[in-house]
Scaffold this active site. Structure first.
Site, PDB file in Angstrom:
ATOM      1  N   ASN A   9     -96.072   6.394 -49.665  1.00  0.00           N
ATOM      2  CA  ASN A   9     -94.667   6.808 -49.712  1.00  0.00           C
ATOM      3  C   ASN A   9     -94.164   6.737 -48.275  1.00  0.00           C
ATOM      4  O   ASN A   9     -94.493   7.595 -47.467  1.00  0.00           O
ATOM      5  CB  ASN A   9     -94.560   8.234 -50.275  1.00  0.00           C
ATOM      6  CG  ASN A   9     -93.133   8.756 -50.212  1.00  0.00           C
ATOM      7  OD1 ASN A   9     -92.197   8.019 -49.901  1.00  0.00           O
ATOM      8  ND2 ASN A   9     -92.965  10.040 -50.502  1.00  0.00           N
ATOM      9  N   TRP A  10     -93.390   5.689 -47.995  1.00  0.00           N
ATOM     10  CA  TRP A  10     -92.944   5.480 -46.607  1.00  0.00           C
ATOM     11  C   TRP A  10     -91.849   6.459 -46.203  1.00  0.00           C
ATOM     12  O   TRP A  10     -91.479   6.528 -45.044  1.00  0.00           O
ATOM     13  CB  TRP A  10     -92.434   4.049 -46.433  1.00  0.00           C
ATOM     14  CG  TRP A  10     -93.507   2.999 -46.506  1.00  0.00           C
ATOM     15  CD1 TRP A  10     -94.850   3.178 -46.758  1.00  0.00           C
ATOM     16  CD2 TRP A  10     -93.336   1.590 -46.320  1.00  0.00           C
ATOM     17  NE1 TRP A  10     -95.503   1.982 -46.731  1.00  0.00           N
ATOM     18  CE2 TRP A  10     -94.599   0.980 -46.469  1.00  0.00           C
ATOM     19  CE3 TRP A  10     -92.229   0.781 -46.036  1.00  0.00           C
ATOM     20  CZ2 TRP A  10     -94.783  -0.402 -46.345  1.00  0.00           C
ATOM     21  CZ3 TRP A  10     -92.411  -0.596 -45.932  1.00  0.00           C
ATOM     22  CH2 TRP A  10     -93.680  -1.170 -46.075  1.00  0.00           C
ATOM     23  N   LYS A  11     -91.273   7.153 -47.173  1.00  0.00           N
ATOM     24  CA  LYS A  11     -90.151   8.068 -46.910  1.00  0.00           C
ATOM     25  C   LYS A  11     -89.048   7.298 -46.169  1.00  0.00           C
ATOM     26  O   LYS A  11     -88.859   6.118 -46.462  1.00  0.00           O
ATOM     27  CB  LYS A  11     -90.649   9.313 -46.171  1.00  0.00           C
ATOM     28  CG  LYS A  11     -91.841   9.945 -46.924  1.00  0.00           C
ATOM     29  CD  LYS A  11     -92.228  11.304 -46.430  1.00  0.00           C
ATOM     30  CE  LYS A  11     -93.395  11.827 -47.264  1.00  0.00           C
ATOM     31  NZ  LYS A  11     -93.825  13.165 -46.878  1.00  0.00           N
ATOM     32  N   HIS A  94     -89.933  14.396 -55.679  1.00  0.00           N
ATOM     33  CA  HIS A  94     -90.675  14.724 -54.455  1.00  0.00           C
ATOM     34  C   HIS A  94     -90.160  16.051 -53.889  1.00  0.00           C
ATOM     35  O   HIS A  94     -88.962  16.346 -53.979  1.00  0.00           O
ATOM     36  CB  HIS A  94     -90.513  13.600 -53.427  1.00  0.00           C
ATOM     37  CG  HIS A  94     -91.472  13.726 -52.288  1.00  0.00           C
ATOM     38  ND1 HIS A  94     -91.260  14.588 -51.249  1.00  0.00           N
ATOM     39  CD2 HIS A  94     -92.664  13.134 -52.068  1.00  0.00           C
ATOM     40  CE1 HIS A  94     -92.296  14.503 -50.407  1.00  0.00           C
ATOM     41  NE2 HIS A  94     -93.159  13.628 -50.885  1.00  0.00           N
ATOM     42  N   GLU A  96     -89.493  16.905 -50.999  1.00  0.00           N
ATOM     43  CA  GLU A  96     -88.422  16.769 -50.010  1.00  0.00           C
ATOM     44  C   GLU A  96     -87.065  16.625 -50.701  1.00  0.00           C
ATOM     45  O   GLU A  96     -86.051  17.103 -50.195  1.00  0.00           O
ATOM     46  CB  GLU A  96     -88.717  15.578 -49.081  1.00  0.00           C
ATOM     47  CG  GLU A  96     -89.838  15.923 -48.110  1.00  0.00           C
ATOM     48  CD  GLU A  96     -90.709  14.751 -47.689  1.00  0.00           C
ATOM     49  OE1 GLU A  96     -90.318  13.589 -47.890  1.00  0.00           O
ATOM     50  OE2 GLU A  96     -91.814  15.025 -47.163  1.00  0.00           O
ATOM     51  N   GLY A 172     -97.278  16.597 -44.593  1.00  0.00           N
ATOM     52  CA  GLY A 172     -96.884  16.334 -43.210  1.00  0.00           C
ATOM     53  C   GLY A 172     -97.319  17.403 -42.230  1.00  0.00           C
ATOM     54  O   GLY A 172     -96.849  17.434 -41.097  1.00  0.00           O
ATOM     55  N   GLY A 233     -98.264   9.820 -47.344  1.00  0.00           N
ATOM     56  CA  GLY A 233     -97.081   9.718 -46.494  1.00  0.00           C
ATOM     57  C   GLY A 233     -97.430   9.086 -45.159  1.00  0.00           C
ATOM     58  O   GLY A 233     -97.557   7.867 -45.039  1.00  0.00           O
TER      59      GLY A 233
HETATM   60  P1  13P Z   1     -98.168  13.209 -45.822  1.00  0.00           P
HETATM   61  O1  13P Z   1     -99.297  12.306 -46.263  1.00  0.00           O
HETATM   62  O2  13P Z   1     -97.455  12.706 -44.606  1.00  0.00           O
HETATM   63  O3  13P Z   1     -98.598  14.629 -45.732  1.00  0.00           O
HETATM   64  O4  13P Z   1     -97.075  13.140 -46.987  1.00  0.00           O
HETATM   65  C1  13P Z   1     -97.475  13.333 -48.279  1.00  0.00           C
HETATM   66  C2  13P Z   1     -96.342  13.039 -49.163  1.00  0.00           C
HETATM   67  O5  13P Z   1     -95.361  13.756 -49.198  1.00  0.00           O
HETATM   68  C3  13P Z   1     -96.414  11.824 -49.988  1.00  0.00           C
HETATM   69  O6  13P Z   1     -95.378  11.791 -50.900  1.00  0.00           O
END
Ligand code: 13P
Length: 250
Positions: A9-11, A94, A96, A172, A233
């Site tokens: 998930n590149w966000k 998600h 977020e 994160g 992420g």
């Molecule tokens: P991280 O791997 O950066 O903790 O993020 C996880 C995430 O939210 C994947 O959707």
């Protein structure tokens, strides 16, 4: 046997040019992966990512989708639009989006239903906040989120959904759920699916772990019987790291 699925998930990261570069590096590195490999990229990168890996085993994913087929929804993208760009998977719910963009269990359910009806595979995210875990509500929260999100789907449709268990406190932060915590909570989700849709569906549905998964902890997590993959992420943004995660069993 459930085939593991590892998704990046590149966000909100990477331009089309950077995306093409990363994907070009990934294509040869993950071509022998034993799991399904997906990258969920910003919409502006769909074209570049698709072109850079035509014919490879990497599948294209989006990070959200609207539930209406078209209309006056400024800034949104429909299932049909995603499919026209070659998208096959879509992250829905998600944390977020729940935290910063007003996503609710109700809108998650609408998105999941639209995605499934239109032939996209949802990667449905559920997970508890730190306070909720500390107060002993983890199981209740993940069960509730799962039940609400899947409401209205048939058992057959649920079989195809991918669920990502992402404890919000592990995203994160560098804090990962322990192998046992992740396994146990995913087991709780699977049991809930079993009660709602039957044992065969519970047995077939793939449930990922997400939250600071990286080359250093992937092996232990993937060795757990309930964990069928990861939603990655930060570690999905660098080709060597994502490759190491995808090739956890190499
Ligand atoms: P991280 O791997 O950066 O903790 O993020 C996880 C995430 O939210 C994947 O959707």
């Amino acid at each position: 046997m459930r085939k593991p699925i590892i998704a990046g998930n590149w966000k909100m990261n990477k331009t089309p040019e950077e995306a093409a570069e990363l994907r070009r590096a990934l294509v040869p590195a993950v071509k022998d992966a034993t799991c399904d490999v997906v990258v969920c990229v910003p919409a502006v990168c769909f074209g570049a990512v698709k072109a850079a890996a035509e014919g490879s085993n990497i599948r294209l994913g989006a990070q959200n989708v609207h539930f209406a087929p078209s209309g006056a929804y400024t800034g949104e993208l429909s299932v049909g639009m995603l499919k026209a760009c070659g998208v096959e998977y879509v992250v829905i719910g998600h944390s977020e989006r729940r935290q910063y963009f007003g996503e609710t269990d109700k809108t998650v359910n609408l998105r999941v239903k639209a995605a499934v009806a239109g032939g996209l595979i949802p990667i449905l995210c559920v997970g508890e906040l730190k306070d909720e875990r500390e107060s002993g509500y983890t199981d209740a929260i993940v069960e509730y989120q799962t039940r609400m999100a899947l409401s209205g789907l048939t058992a057959e449709q649920v079989t195809n959904v991918v669920i990502a268990y992402e404890p919000v406190w592990a995203i994160g932060t560098g804090l990962t759920a322990t192998d046992e915590q992740a396994n146990e909570t995913i087991g709780v989700i699977r049991k809930a699916i079993g009660r709602l849709y039957g044992a065969a569906v519970a047995d077939a549905v793939r449930i990922q772990y997400g939250g600071s998964m990286n080359p250093g902890n992937v092996k232990g997590l993937m060795a757990q019987p309930e964990i069928d993959g990861g939603l990655i992420g930060g570690a999905s943004l660098k080709a060597p790291d994502f490759t190491a995660v995808v090739r956890y069993d190499a």
